[in-house]
Design a protein around this motif. Structure first.
Motif, PDB file in Angstrom:
ATOM      1  N   HIS A  12       0.838  -1.200   0.000  1.00 30.19           N
ATOM      2  CA  HIS A  12       0.000   0.000   0.000  1.00 30.19           C
ATOM      3  C   HIS A  12       0.876   1.254   0.000  1.00 30.19           C
ATOM      4  O   HIS A  12       1.922   1.291   0.655  1.00 30.19           O
ATOM      5  CB  HIS A  12      -0.911   0.032   1.234  1.00 30.19           C
ATOM      6  N   TRP A  63      -7.154  13.955   5.432  1.00 27.87           N
ATOM      7  CA  TRP A  63      -7.206  12.927   4.391  1.00 27.87           C
ATOM      8  C   TRP A  63      -7.687  13.520   3.072  1.00 27.87           C
ATOM      9  O   TRP A  63      -8.364  12.852   2.306  1.00 27.87           O
ATOM     10  CB  TRP A  63      -8.121  11.795   4.824  1.00 27.87           C
ATOM     11  N   PRO A  69      -5.841  11.087   0.017  1.00 24.63           N
ATOM     12  CA  PRO A  69      -5.574   9.748   0.545  1.00 24.63           C
ATOM     13  C   PRO A  69      -4.862   8.888  -0.489  1.00 24.63           C
ATOM     14  O   PRO A  69      -4.983   9.121  -1.701  1.00 24.63           O
ATOM     15  CB  PRO A  69      -6.977   9.204   0.830  1.00 24.63           C
ATOM     16  N   TRP A 106      -5.731   6.116  -1.358  1.00 25.24           N
ATOM     17  CA  TRP A 106      -6.764   5.271  -1.955  1.00 25.24           C
ATOM     18  C   TRP A 106      -7.719   6.186  -2.704  1.00 25.24           C
ATOM     19  O   TRP A 106      -7.482   7.392  -2.815  1.00 25.24           O
ATOM     20  CB  TRP A 106      -7.497   4.460  -0.875  1.00 25.24           C
ATOM     21  N   TRP A 127     -13.884   6.103  -1.966  1.00 27.48           N
ATOM     22  CA  TRP A 127     -13.856   5.406  -0.668  1.00 27.48           C
ATOM     23  C   TRP A 127     -13.937   6.420   0.449  1.00 27.48           C
ATOM     24  O   TRP A 127     -14.661   6.206   1.427  1.00 27.48           O
ATOM     25  CB  TRP A 127     -12.586   4.583  -0.535  1.00 27.48           C
ATOM     26  N   GLN A 128     -13.228   7.526   0.337  1.00 30.12           N
ATOM     27  CA  GLN A 128     -13.210   8.519   1.397  1.00 30.12           C
ATOM     28  C   GLN A 128     -14.582   9.160   1.575  1.00 30.12           C
ATOM     29  O   GLN A 128     -15.002   9.457   2.705  1.00 30.12           O
ATOM     30  CB  GLN A 128     -12.156   9.585   1.081  1.00 30.12           C
ATOM     31  N   TYR A 145     -16.709   6.831   3.494  1.00 31.96           N
ATOM     32  CA  TYR A 145     -16.306   6.828   4.893  1.00 31.96           C
ATOM     33  C   TYR A 145     -16.895   8.029   5.628  1.00 31.96           C
ATOM     34  O   TYR A 145     -17.368   7.897   6.768  1.00 31.96           O
ATOM     35  CB  TYR A 145     -14.782   6.847   5.018  1.00 31.96           C
ATOM     36  N   GLN A 156     -16.479  -3.491   3.406  1.00 28.47           N
ATOM     37  CA  GLN A 156     -15.238  -3.137   4.103  1.00 28.47           C
ATOM     38  C   GLN A 156     -14.915  -4.182   5.169  1.00 28.47           C
ATOM     39  O   GLN A 156     -13.742  -4.487   5.407  1.00 28.47           O
ATOM     40  CB  GLN A 156     -15.358  -1.744   4.747  1.00 28.47           C
ATOM     41  N   LEU A 197      -7.317  -3.918   3.374  1.00 30.97           N
ATOM     42  CA  LEU A 197      -7.377  -2.460   3.392  1.00 30.97           C
ATOM     43  C   LEU A 197      -6.041  -1.858   3.800  1.00 30.97           C
ATOM     44  O   LEU A 197      -5.224  -2.505   4.456  1.00 30.97           O
ATOM     45  CB  LEU A 197      -8.465  -1.984   4.361  1.00 30.97           C
ATOM     46  N   HIS A 198      -5.863  -0.624   3.407  1.00 37.47           N
ATOM     47  CA  HIS A 198      -4.682   0.145   3.819  1.00 37.47           C
ATOM     48  C   HIS A 198      -4.714   0.320   5.342  1.00 37.47           C
ATOM     49  O   HIS A 198      -5.786   0.468   5.933  1.00 37.47           O
ATOM     50  CB  HIS A 198      -4.703   1.507   3.129  1.00 37.47           C
ATOM     51  N   GLN A 224      -6.827   3.127   6.278  1.00 34.94           N
ATOM     52  CA  GLN A 224      -8.258   2.855   6.181  1.00 34.94           C
ATOM     53  C   GLN A 224      -8.741   2.074   7.409  1.00 34.94           C
ATOM     54  O   GLN A 224      -9.831   2.347   7.926  1.00 34.94           O
ATOM     55  CB  GLN A 224      -8.550   2.075   4.895  1.00 34.94           C
ATOM     56  N   GLN A 225      -7.959   1.130   7.841  1.00 33.54           N
ATOM     57  CA  GLN A 225      -8.346   0.361   9.025  1.00 33.54           C
ATOM     58  C   GLN A 225      -8.458   1.251  10.257  1.00 33.54           C
ATOM     59  O   GLN A 225      -9.370   1.087  11.080  1.00 33.54           O
ATOM     60  CB  GLN A 225      -7.332  -0.761   9.256  1.00 33.54           C
TER      61      GLN A 225
END
Length: 599
Positions: free
Chosen positions: A280, A440, A443, A445, A449-450, A453, A486, A493-494, A497-498
């Motif tokens: 990652h 972020w 990010p 990713w 995704w962000q 979230y 998720q 996941l990165h 992200q976790q």
């Protein structure tokens, strides 16, 4: 009668190159100008007198003459110099790096020609080691050589060549610095030479390492930092400490730069970086703990690990991202040693001029305003405008994960953010300004995704715990499905992200108990429907059910109320789960009742 042809034009005749009485050998790495200056000195002439006369180019050859410049010669001029100095051109070409660097044209298209250049277009050069020059030439006349990082040190005489004698305010005796009492400098030089012999990418790696170390140099470090003491030990008596600190920047940081270059070129470092990140892209250097631990060890600074862990911009992070990307991406391998302009250290000469101007005109710099070139000034103004809109957007939405087509107050904010996310070499001050609005905002990713979230984060703040073990019952269908995905792919996941998901309750333990939204809601609907039929069989209708009604352990009244609300909000439901019984039909629900799986 004879035919006479008109006379044909003849090429201009040049004076034959005649050898001079003195043979002068060049020094390895010497500049053309230095060699010609030493040649003229042997005849007790100045270079501006001998060379134009020898080449027959006139007095304009050295217009704007400065000793830190360089003169470039064409083939005819090189032939004349070679003949006059009695040194073959092959030897001059091997010793003088700029001997054939350019090919200036003569004014009339033929004959000898030269061109004098100075400033940033000329590679870095400076006075060579004086004892070495005297030993090789038998004279005290100094020589200027092209200075590369590994040639700035003379290990025999323990000297560091600064190459800055032409800078305004620099004393003549600061051209070279005595390294006596600093054995780590000579040790680092041996390591540097060994690195150049064994690593083909050592030259470019040293440039990246130098940019990283200079970025550290500008920061405030603990009292145990070694650089101030090292600079003080090199300083002549009576020297301005601030001015001297800037002048010897590259010398003082040389051991750490060599150590960092050795780390960056090590295959072990690359493998450890891949193991730490799991493939990652690191968002900060904290995602590469092995790398920063190794840097702290080789730099002999245990506290360095914590100081640079939060770094989210700069040449070291860009290198780490390219290193992670390179095994699967050819472009990443090509860009591994690319040093962007925004990350290049400011030249020492410019730093000294800024320091001098600040001392002479403090009122001009009291406000912290820096003068830039026109393009940089325009770029800063454009960034300031975009930052103002980004600040207003973040105040409304709480983040900067705006879709690309977003226009905020008439400004194309989505495109502006997208362009800055793609620009890996943003100035660190710009990155810090955007991270203050949203840590972020860029990010490693996808921004999609962000955005999901942030929806989950806002939902958790407004509605409480997400309850993955119940299939995220309080969320919308799309958000619930995303959250469940998720959970199922949590290990891939990165790490960043976790950590974000753990902040809203989706820890590694919680995701193991997650249930799919679709299956759970459908099962719940069928159970509720069975309870509704049982209530109808008993009471003949569902109209009499209140919000407090409980049937077979299910809060049937509340469930019916929720279904009526959904039915009124969505008038065009697919009739998949409509109640068919006369007692459970339209009189109780209006236009019908649908499955929550369509939410």
């Amino acid at each position: 009668m004879h035919d006479f042809l008109p006379p044909q034009p003849q090429p201009p005749r040049t004076a034959a190159a005649r050898p001079g009485p003195v043979r002068l050998a060049p020094l390895q790495g010497e500049t053309n100008l230095s060699y010609l200056d030493r040649l003229a000195d042997r005849y007790r002439l100045g270079v501006r007198d001998l060379i134009p006369a020898l080449l027959q180019t006139g007095g304009g050859l050295f217009k704007g003459y400065r000793t830190d410049g360089e003169v470039y010669l064409n083939a005819e001029a090189r032939t004349r110099i070679s003949a006059f100095s009695r040194v073959p051109e092959e030897i001059l070409g091997r010793a003088l790096p700029a001997w054939t660097a350019q090919e200036p044209l003569a004014a009339d298209g033929a004959g000898a020609a030269g061109r004098f250049r100075f400033g940033s277009v000329v590679p870095a050069a400076g006075e060579g080691c004086r004892p070495c020059t005297a030993a090789r030439t038998g004279r005290t006349k100094p020589a200027r050589v092209y200075l590369k990082p590994h040639t700035r040190i003379c290990p025999r005489h323990q000297r560091w060549m600064l190459g800055t004698h032409w800078i305004h305010g620099a004393p003549a005796d600061t051209e070279q610095v005595d390294l006596a009492g600093l054995p780590e400098m000579v040790t680092a030089h041996r390591q540097h030479l060994d690195l150049l012999r064994h690593r083909p990418d050592a030259v470019r790696a040293f440039e990246v390492a130098h940019a990283v170390v200079v970025s550290w140099w500008a920061q405030q470090w603990p009292e145990e930092e070694q650089w101030p003491r090292r600079a003080l030990r090199l300083a002549p008596p009576g020297t301005d400490p601030g001015w001297w600190r800037l002048l010897v920047r590259d010398a003082v940081t040389y051991p750490e730069t060599v150590a960092l270059a050795s780390v960056l070129t090590s295959e072990r470092t690359s493998q450890r970086l891949l193991d730490d990140t799991g493939g990652h892209l690191p968002h900060t250097l904290a995602h590469a703990p092995g790398l920063i631990t190794q840097l702290a060890r080789v730099a002999n600074r245990p506290w360095l690990r914590e100081r640079i862990a939060s770094t989210s911009a700069g040449p070291l992070l860009v290198w780490a991202q390219h290193c992670v990307r390179s095994p699967a991406d050819t472009a990443g391998a090509d860009g591994l040693w690319t040093l962007h302009m925004a990350h290049r250290p400011r030249p020492i000469a410019r730093e000294l001029r800024t320091y001098r101007d600040a001392a002479q005109r403090p009122e001009k710099t009291a406000g912290g305003t820096q003068l830039h070139l026109g393009l940089r000034l325009t770029s800063d103004q454009a960034f300031t405008t975009g930052l103002a809109h980004a600040r207003a957007y973040a105040a409304v939405h709480g983040h900067l994960a705006a879709p690309i087509h977003t226009r905020f107050n008439g400004y194309a904010l989505g495109t502006w953010l997208k362009n800055h996310r793609k620009f890996a070499a943003m100035p660190p001050e710009h990155v810090a300004a955007l991270e203050a609005l949203d840590p972020w905002w860029r990010p490693p990713w996808t921004v999609m995704w962000q955005r999901f979230y942030y929806q989950a984060r806002d939902h958790a703040r407004a509605r409480g715990t997400l309850r993955p073990e119940h299939g995220f019952p309080t969320t919308s269908f799309g958000l619930g499905e995303w959250l469940y995905n998720q959970c199922t792919g949590y290990d891939e996941l990165h790490p960043g992200q976790q950590r974000l998901l753990a902040g809203i309750g989706l820890t590694r333990e919680a995701v193991r108990a997650a249930r799919p939204r679709r299956k759970h809601m459908a099962t719940h609907f069928q159970r509720a429907l069975a309870c509704a039929r049982a209530f109808t069989d008993t009471h003949g209708t569902l109209v009499s059910a209140t919000t407090d009604t409980v049937q077979d352990g299910l809060r049937l009244g509340q469930w019916l109320s929720n279904q009526r609300s959904k039915d009124r909000a969505h008038q065009h439901r697919p009739p998949r789960y409509l109640f068919r019984g006369s007692a459970m039909g339209p009189p109780a629900f209006g236009s019908g009742m649908t499955s929550p799986s369509c939410c």
